[in-house]
Design a protein around this motif. Structure first.
Motif, mmCIF file in Angstrom:
data_model
loop_
_atom_site.group_PDB
_atom_site.id
_atom_site.type_symbol
_atom_site.label_atom_id
_atom_site.label_comp_id
_atom_site.label_asym_id
_atom_site.label_seq_id
_atom_site.Cartn_x
_atom_site.Cartn_y
_atom_site.Cartn_z
ATOM 1 N N ALA A 82 0.861 -1.210 0.047
ATOM 2 C CA ALA A 82 0.156 -0.043 0.010
ATOM 3 C C ALA A 82 0.871 1.259 0.125
ATOM 4 C CB ALA A 82 -0.910 -0.057 1.247
ATOM 5 N N GLN A 83 1.693 1.249 -1.260
ATOM 6 C CA GLN A 83 2.620 2.554 -1.192
ATOM 7 C C GLN A 83 2.907 2.769 -2.701
ATOM 8 O OE1 GLN A 83 6.221 2.323 1.471
ATOM 9 N NE2 GLN A 83 7.357 3.248 0.023
ATOM 10 N N ILE A 84 3.012 4.133 -2.871
ATOM 11 C CA ILE A 84 3.630 4.462 -4.198
ATOM 12 C C ILE A 84 4.710 5.492 -3.656
ATOM 13 C CG2 ILE A 84 2.984 5.872 -6.154
ATOM 14 C CD1 ILE A 84 1.606 3.341 -6.449
ATOM 15 N N SER A 85 5.887 5.456 -3.999
ATOM 16 C CA SER A 85 6.948 6.242 -3.766
ATOM 17 C C SER A 85 7.131 7.154 -4.955
ATOM 18 C CB SER A 85 8.020 5.611 -3.425
ATOM 19 O OG SER A 85 7.853 4.937 -2.166
ATOM 20 N N LEU A 86 7.298 8.745 -4.685
ATOM 21 C CA LEU A 86 7.832 9.511 -5.932
ATOM 22 C C LEU A 86 9.079 10.252 -5.625
ATOM 23 C CD1 LEU A 86 4.256 11.712 -5.849
ATOM 24 C CD2 LEU A 86 4.944 9.869 -7.488
ATOM 25 N N ARG A 87 9.776 10.149 -6.509
ATOM 26 C CA ARG A 87 11.021 11.031 -6.688
ATOM 27 C C ARG A 87 10.900 12.286 -7.193
ATOM 28 N NH1 ARG A 87 15.741 7.755 -7.797
ATOM 29 N NH2 ARG A 87 16.462 8.034 -5.584
ATOM 30 N N ILE A 88 10.673 13.431 -6.639
ATOM 31 C CA ILE A 88 10.691 14.635 -6.844
ATOM 32 C C ILE A 88 11.809 15.363 -7.326
ATOM 33 C CG2 ILE A 88 9.381 17.021 -6.303
ATOM 34 C CD1 ILE A 88 7.561 14.477 -5.990
ATOM 35 N N HIS A 89 11.759 15.884 -8.858
ATOM 36 C CA HIS A 89 13.018 16.226 -9.458
ATOM 37 C C HIS A 89 13.076 17.746 -9.283
ATOM 38 C CE1 HIS A 89 13.249 12.335 -11.256
ATOM 39 N NE2 HIS A 89 12.318 12.464 -11.894
ATOM 40 N N ARG A 90 12.485 18.326 -8.431
ATOM 41 C CA ARG A 90 12.800 19.705 -8.363
ATOM 42 C C ARG A 90 11.840 20.483 -7.268
ATOM 43 N NH1 ARG A 90 10.403 23.498 -12.992
ATOM 44 N NH2 ARG A 90 8.650 23.398 -11.722
ATOM 45 N N ASN A 91 12.683 21.019 -6.134
ATOM 46 C CA ASN A 91 12.019 21.484 -4.810
ATOM 47 C C ASN A 91 11.252 20.585 -4.282
ATOM 48 O OD1 ASN A 91 13.017 24.247 -6.144
ATOM 49 N ND2 ASN A 91 11.300 24.305 -7.098
ATOM 50 N N ALA A 92 11.773 19.512 -4.135
ATOM 51 C CA ALA A 92 11.148 18.354 -3.321
ATOM 52 C C ALA A 92 10.505 18.908 -1.804
ATOM 53 C CB ALA A 92 12.039 17.200 -3.031
ATOM 54 N N GLU A 93 11.382 19.470 -1.248
ATOM 55 C CA GLU A 93 11.078 20.080 0.127
ATOM 56 C C GLU A 93 10.047 21.196 0.021
ATOM 57 O OE1 GLU A 93 10.511 20.046 3.923
ATOM 58 O OE2 GLU A 93 12.518 19.304 3.403
ATOM 59 N N THR A 94 9.785 21.829 -1.086
ATOM 60 C CA THR A 94 8.756 22.883 -1.248
ATOM 61 C C THR A 94 7.342 22.183 -1.416
ATOM 62 O OG1 THR A 94 10.176 24.590 -1.953
ATOM 63 C CG2 THR A 94 7.812 24.881 -2.617
ATOM 64 N N VAL A 95 7.454 20.916 -2.464
ATOM 65 C CA VAL A 95 6.299 20.091 -2.818
ATOM 66 C C VAL A 95 5.838 19.321 -1.349
ATOM 67 C CG1 VAL A 95 5.515 18.141 -4.036
ATOM 68 C CG2 VAL A 95 7.117 19.596 -5.103
ATOM 69 N N ARG A 96 6.579 19.224 -0.796
ATOM 70 C CA ARG A 96 6.342 18.394 0.496
ATOM 71 C C ARG A 96 5.401 19.364 1.408
ATOM 72 N NH1 ARG A 96 6.369 18.569 5.556
ATOM 73 N NH2 ARG A 96 7.442 20.304 5.357
ATOM 74 N N ALA A 97 5.937 20.545 1.707
ATOM 75 C CA ALA A 97 5.175 21.466 2.577
ATOM 76 C C ALA A 97 3.990 21.992 1.799
ATOM 77 C CB ALA A 97 6.039 22.869 2.595
ATOM 78 N N ALA A 98 4.138 21.944 0.505
ATOM 79 C CA ALA A 98 2.641 22.379 -0.278
ATOM 80 C C ALA A 98 1.717 21.239 0.107
ATOM 81 C CB ALA A 98 2.647 22.830 -1.723
ATOM 82 N N LEU A 99 1.920 20.172 0.110
ATOM 83 C CA LEU A 99 0.916 18.992 0.236
ATOM 84 C C LEU A 99 0.509 19.091 1.693
ATOM 85 C CD1 LEU A 99 2.962 16.162 -1.283
ATOM 86 C CD2 LEU A 99 0.821 16.968 -2.146
#
Length: 428
Positions: A369-386
């Protein structure tokens, strides 16, 4: 495979799936964290499961017993604390695919791993290496390193890695690994699921290959127990450890557990640490200096278990018993597959740039029960936005976001809404 070009087109499908979901009734049995006065989209059950509402009553029951009975709580006829862990064994043996004498609840995961490594890691001058998958959970790495050092064989870890450019391990990788290292390995410790990529390894294939080379196999089931079907006995796994605070919703720091295949329990020459809770319970309070081992894996226990850390499991495992692992796995495959479709549906909006990569296997049989994403740009910003958008996920620096839709309490609509929030978070 993309079903639709736009994530919004999947909304009606989410509603249909949720309407037909026979497990949807369990959602109301959990407490959800709040973000901006709304239930969070809680996609982080692979780190800490949600609290069952009835867990409070389970814990209060034991507190009340302590209040009313004091030490006599250990010896009540109906639910004595001295045998408290035994109530969970029917559920756990089913979830793990084990026999009654092969499973116990005690300690915590890494403590149990150390206890079993003392027994199962017996290095020699010709066989001293320990194998583990690349990107294994750090705690496993630390435990293995320290066991090697304690036994006088430092720097013995040999990683099982995927081919360059691939995030997942194939049968070909496994075959090549054993051809290279099989004769020098004393032990292989593998996560049933890799915590980062979410890959569900072909355990029976790996165990069979390892045993052909005379290599012991231990499995870390922390991310697998209550997540995917396991058949540890049938797969001939030598030993395993697991926790209860992730998919089993036992609460922070809830008790860990051990599995040892019965063929090892039949040997009287096992080399393991001994404590008084490992004594035959019928003789434990004789207080004899002679160690009379408990039947089965219980002999590996050291001290009496924390009743308060086990009590919430009464709530969660009752739900697992009712829902059945078979039904949960069926929904998990559907739920995770739908989440993948929703994520893929937003890719066309960023055709000019690849902003993320799904690193979890597409084959549902090879993931939990997992989907893992590698974020290629501004990963920390994406996490905060989520997080700001109401989604709780697990971020692993520098660029991994693990998304875990849990079948007991997550919905298809949450998968749809997550994809919309992710799309907005990825926009420059």
């Amino acid at each position: 495979m993309k079903l639709e070009p736009k994530v919004e087109d999947l909304e009606s499908l989410a509603r249909k799936y949720d309407k037909d979901d026979v497990l949807s009734k369990y959602r109301s049995d959990f407490e959800f964290p709040q973000i901006q006065n709304q239930d969070a989209i809680y996609f982080v059950g692979n780190s800490l499961g949600l609290m069952p509402k009835s867990a409070r009553a389970c814990l209060e029951h034991e507190i009340e017993t302590w209040s009313k009975h004091g030490v006599d709580g250990h010896f009540r006829k109906d639910q004595p604390w001295t045998r408290y862990h035994e109530r969970f064994l029917p559920s756990l043996t089913h979830l793990l695919g084990a026999k009654d004498n092969e499973v116990t609840i005690a300690n915590s995961l890494t403590v149990n791993l150390h206890l079993l490594l003392i027994d199962f890691y017996q290095p020699t001058s010709s066989r001293s290496k320990i194998g583990l998958e690349a990107g294994a959970f750090p705690s496993d790495h630390y435990a293995l390193q320290s066991q090697c050092e304690l036994k006088g064989f430092p720097n013995q870890l040999v990683e099982l890695s995927p081919q360059e450019g691939s995030p997942t391990i194939t049968h070909e990788d496994i075959d090549a690994y054993f051809e290279t290292h099989g004769e020098s390995l004393a032990l292989l410790l593998l996560g049933a699921l890799n915590f980062k990529t979410g890959q569900f390894f072909d355990i029976p294939y790996i165990v069979d290959k390892a045993h052909q080379y005379g290599v012991m196999v231990g499995i870390d089931c922390a991310h697998a127990t209550g997540n995917v079907p396991l058949k540890l006995h049938e797969w001939n796994v030598d030993f395993a450890v697991f926790c209860t605070y992730k998919y089993l919703n036992g609460g922070p720091g809830s008790a860990g557990g051990m599995f040892v295949h019965e063929r090892h329990l039949e040997k009287s020459s096992r080399c393991y640490l001994k404590g008084w809770w490992g004594v035959d319970p019928d003789r434990r309070f004789e207080m004899s200096p002679t160690f009379y081992p408990a039947a089965g894996v219980d002999r590996y226990q050291l001290s009496n278990g924390s009743v308060f850390s086990m009590a919430p499991l009464n709530a969660s495992l009752e739900m697992f018993r009712e829902a059945t692992m078979e039904a949960l796995r069926a929904k998990s495959i559907q739920l995770t597959g739908f989440l993948e479709q929703c994520i893929q549906s937003i890719e066309s909006e960023f055709a000019h740039e690849t902003l993320f990569t799904i690193v979890t296997p597409q084959d549902p049989r090879q993931r939990g029960a997992q989907i893992s994403l590698r974020i290629h740009r501004n990963a920390e910003t994406v996490r905060a936005a989520l997080q700001q958008g109401g989604v709780m996920t697990d971020f692993r620096p520098p660029d991994f976001i693990r998304v875990a839709p849990t079948p007991l309490y997550n919905t298809f609509d949450e998968c749809f809404r997550f994809a919309k929030i992710l799309r907005d978070a990825l926009r420059p």
